[in-house]
Design a protein around this motif. Structure first.
Motif, short mmCIF file in Angstrom:
data_model
loop_
_atom_site.label_atom_id
_atom_site.label_comp_id
_atom_site.label_asym_id
_atom_site.label_seq_id
_atom_site.Cartn_x
_atom_site.Cartn_y
_atom_site.Cartn_z
N PRO A 112 -0.81 18.30 -39.25
CA PRO A 112 -0.44 17.04 -39.91
C PRO A 112 0.96 16.61 -39.46
O PRO A 112 1.88 17.44 -39.36
N GLY A 113 1.11 15.35 -39.19
CA GLY A 113 2.43 14.82 -38.88
C GLY A 113 3.07 15.40 -37.63
O GLY A 113 4.30 15.43 -37.52
N LEU A 114 2.28 15.87 -36.68
CA LEU A 114 2.83 16.47 -35.47
C LEU A 114 3.61 15.43 -34.68
O LEU A 114 3.10 14.37 -34.33
N ARG A 115 4.87 15.76 -34.40
CA ARG A 115 5.72 14.89 -33.58
C ARG A 115 6.50 15.74 -32.60
O ARG A 115 7.05 16.78 -32.96
N ARG A 116 6.56 15.28 -31.37
CA ARG A 116 7.27 16.02 -30.33
C ARG A 116 8.69 15.50 -30.15
O ARG A 116 8.98 14.36 -30.45
N ASN A 117 9.54 16.38 -29.66
CA ASN A 117 10.91 16.02 -29.29
C ASN A 117 11.72 15.53 -30.49
O ASN A 117 12.00 14.34 -30.63
N ILE A 118 12.10 16.45 -31.36
CA ILE A 118 12.96 16.11 -32.49
C ILE A 118 14.30 15.60 -31.96
O ILE A 118 14.94 16.28 -31.14
N CYS A 149 6.11 19.30 -37.71
CA CYS A 149 4.86 18.95 -38.37
C CYS A 149 5.04 19.13 -39.87
O CYS A 149 6.12 19.51 -40.34
N PHE A 150 3.98 18.87 -40.62
CA PHE A 150 3.95 19.12 -42.06
C PHE A 150 3.07 20.34 -42.27
O PHE A 150 2.00 20.45 -41.68
N SER A 151 3.52 21.27 -43.09
CA SER A 151 2.92 22.59 -43.11
C SER A 151 1.48 22.68 -43.63
O SER A 151 0.63 23.30 -42.98
N PRO A 152 1.13 22.12 -44.80
CA PRO A 152 -0.21 22.39 -45.33
C PRO A 152 -1.34 21.89 -44.44
O PRO A 152 -1.28 20.80 -43.89
N SER A 153 -2.36 22.70 -44.26
CA SER A 153 -3.61 22.38 -43.55
C SER A 153 -3.47 22.32 -42.04
O SER A 153 -4.22 21.60 -41.38
N GLN A 154 -2.55 23.09 -41.46
CA GLN A 154 -2.54 23.22 -40.00
C GLN A 154 -3.79 24.00 -39.57
O GLN A 154 -4.22 24.93 -40.24
N ILE A 155 -4.35 23.61 -38.45
CA ILE A 155 -5.55 24.26 -37.92
C ILE A 155 -5.16 25.01 -36.66
O ILE A 155 -4.78 24.40 -35.65
N PHE A 156 -5.27 26.33 -36.71
CA PHE A 156 -4.89 27.18 -35.59
C PHE A 156 -6.16 27.72 -34.94
O PHE A 156 -6.87 28.54 -35.53
N LEU A 194 6.13 26.54 -35.46
CA LEU A 194 4.71 26.60 -35.13
C LEU A 194 4.27 25.48 -34.19
O LEU A 194 3.57 25.74 -33.20
N PRO A 195 4.66 24.22 -34.44
CA PRO A 195 4.30 23.18 -33.46
C PRO A 195 5.05 23.33 -32.14
O PRO A 195 4.52 22.96 -31.08
N SER A 196 6.26 23.88 -32.17
CA SER A 196 7.01 24.09 -30.93
C SER A 196 6.40 25.22 -30.11
O SER A 196 6.39 25.17 -28.87
N LEU A 197 5.88 26.24 -30.77
CA LEU A 197 5.25 27.35 -30.07
C LEU A 197 4.02 26.89 -29.28
O LEU A 197 3.70 27.48 -28.24
N ALA A 198 3.33 25.88 -29.76
CA ALA A 198 2.16 25.39 -29.02
C ALA A 198 2.57 25.03 -27.60
O ALA A 198 1.91 25.43 -26.63
N ASP A 199 3.65 24.27 -27.44
CA ASP A 199 4.13 23.91 -26.11
C ASP A 199 4.64 25.13 -25.36
O ASP A 199 4.41 25.29 -24.15
N VAL A 201 3.75 28.32 -25.49
CA VAL A 201 2.74 29.27 -24.98
C VAL A 201 1.60 28.57 -24.24
O VAL A 201 0.64 29.21 -23.82
N GLY A 202 1.70 27.25 -24.09
CA GLY A 202 0.70 26.52 -23.33
C GLY A 202 -0.57 26.20 -24.08
O GLY A 202 -1.62 25.98 -23.47
N ALA A 203 -0.49 26.13 -25.42
CA ALA A 203 -1.65 25.75 -26.22
C ALA A 203 -1.69 24.23 -26.37
O ALA A 203 -0.66 23.60 -26.60
N THR A 204 -2.87 23.66 -26.25
CA THR A 204 -3.00 22.21 -26.39
C THR A 204 -3.02 21.83 -27.87
O THR A 204 -3.49 22.59 -28.71
N SER A 205 -2.51 20.65 -28.17
CA SER A 205 -2.36 20.27 -29.58
C SER A 205 -2.55 18.77 -29.76
O SER A 205 -2.45 17.99 -28.81
N ARG A 206 -2.81 18.41 -31.00
CA ARG A 206 -2.89 17.00 -31.38
C ARG A 206 -2.55 16.89 -32.86
O ARG A 206 -2.72 17.84 -33.62
N PRO A 207 -2.11 15.70 -33.30
CA PRO A 207 -1.86 15.50 -34.73
C PRO A 207 -3.14 15.13 -35.46
O PRO A 207 -4.13 14.70 -34.86
N TYR A 208 -3.13 15.31 -36.78
CA TYR A 208 -4.17 14.72 -37.62
C TYR A 208 -4.12 13.19 -37.43
O TYR A 208 -3.06 12.63 -37.13
#
Length: 272
Positions: A112-118, A149-156, A194-199, A201-208
């Motif tokens: 939720p609320g995933l945003r890159r480059n704070i 991101c916003f913590s509740p309901s992240q999907i890993f 957690l959202p920064s780790l996606a980038d 370790v090379g995991a693909t991501s998207r926001p809700y």
């Protein structure tokens, strides 16, 4: 074959709100497993849930270590995806598992609320309170930016978890996270690392989808008018935050919806 999914409730207590969440999951996501991460003192596992790891008291706004315990456990249990939940959430309709399957196509992580480059001047508390730890974290991650991101309901997804646990930097990441329990360290670190780790370790991501943000937010608490609106939106599967008091009108209505769904499906309309 459907993906093996587990919802993990992170809570330091078992109360009526906890029971409402279990009830809602059993009513509207019956194919998924439900586990409990006890971030409080020792107690028995309620309602026949699965249990993540051992009891581990964590400090307020410093629960990030539990995510890494969950990741290590989920791989050992062979889950395809895990979703973290909090007890101020209520579920109001079926379809969330199908939504997860659709969203996780071709990605490893949905937040939720995933945003890159704070921005460096951000006053967001998770970033602002990181201050003296920022350089160390950037060095560990090996990236020139941080995400949020916003913590509740992240999907890993399994791809995210596997890439993280197999990373050559995992021991350093784990150590950094464990030290977050110390006084003076940053707040709600999970919403940043957690959202920064996606980038990293090379995991693909998207926001809700952005339209869901009003139903999963920090404040204000969800009111009856919000519930009325949510019931007209096909992918408003849950509401957050909802007051934990048992007589809160939003909570009471969600509880009734869960009871009705369980009764209509022939399942027990109780958690025990």
């Amino acid at each position: 074959m459907s993906a093996a999914t587990c919802f993990v409730i992170i809570s330091n207590t078992v109360d009526d709100a906890f029971e409402d969440l279990v009830l809602g999951l059993r009513a509207f996501c019956p194919e998924a497993d439900i586990a409990w991460y006890n971030s409080g003192t020792r107690r028995d596992t309620p309602f026949g849930l699965r249990r993540v790891s051992c009891d581990r008291p964590l400090k307020y706004m410093k629960i990030t270590p539990c995510f890494f315990d969950i990741f290590e456990w989920s791989i050992s249990q062979n889950y395809d995806q895990v979703i973290n939940l909090e007890t101020d959430m209520v579920f109001i309709r079926p379809g969330f598992l199908e939504f997860i399957a659709q969203q996780m196509k071709e990605v490893d992580y949905v937040a939720p609320g995933l945003r890159r480059n704070i921005p460096p001047v951000s006053l967001w508390p998770a970033y602002r309170t990181l201050s003296s730890e920022r350089a160390e974290l950037s060095a560990i991650l090996g990236t020139d930016h941080l995400n949020r991101c916003f913590s509740p309901s992240q999907i890993f997804g399994r791809g995210y978890v596997s890439a993280l646990l197999s990373s050559g930097n995992y021991a350093r990441i784990r150590s950094f996270v464990e030290r977050n329990q110390q006084p003076g360290r940053s707040w709600t670190l999970q919403e940043l690392i957690l959202p920064s780790l996606a980038d990293s370790v090379g995991a693909t991501s998207r926001p809700y989808p952005l339209r869901m943000a009003t139903f999963n937010r920090y404040r204000p608490f969800q009111a009856p008018i919000d519930l009325e609106i949510a019931q007209t939106v096909s992918d408003a599967f849950f509401l957050h935050p909802v007051r934990r008091a048992g007589d809160d009108p939003v909570r009471r209505h969600a509880r009734n919806l869960a009871h009705r769904a369980l009764t209509e499906s022939g399942q027990p309309a109780e958690t025990n």
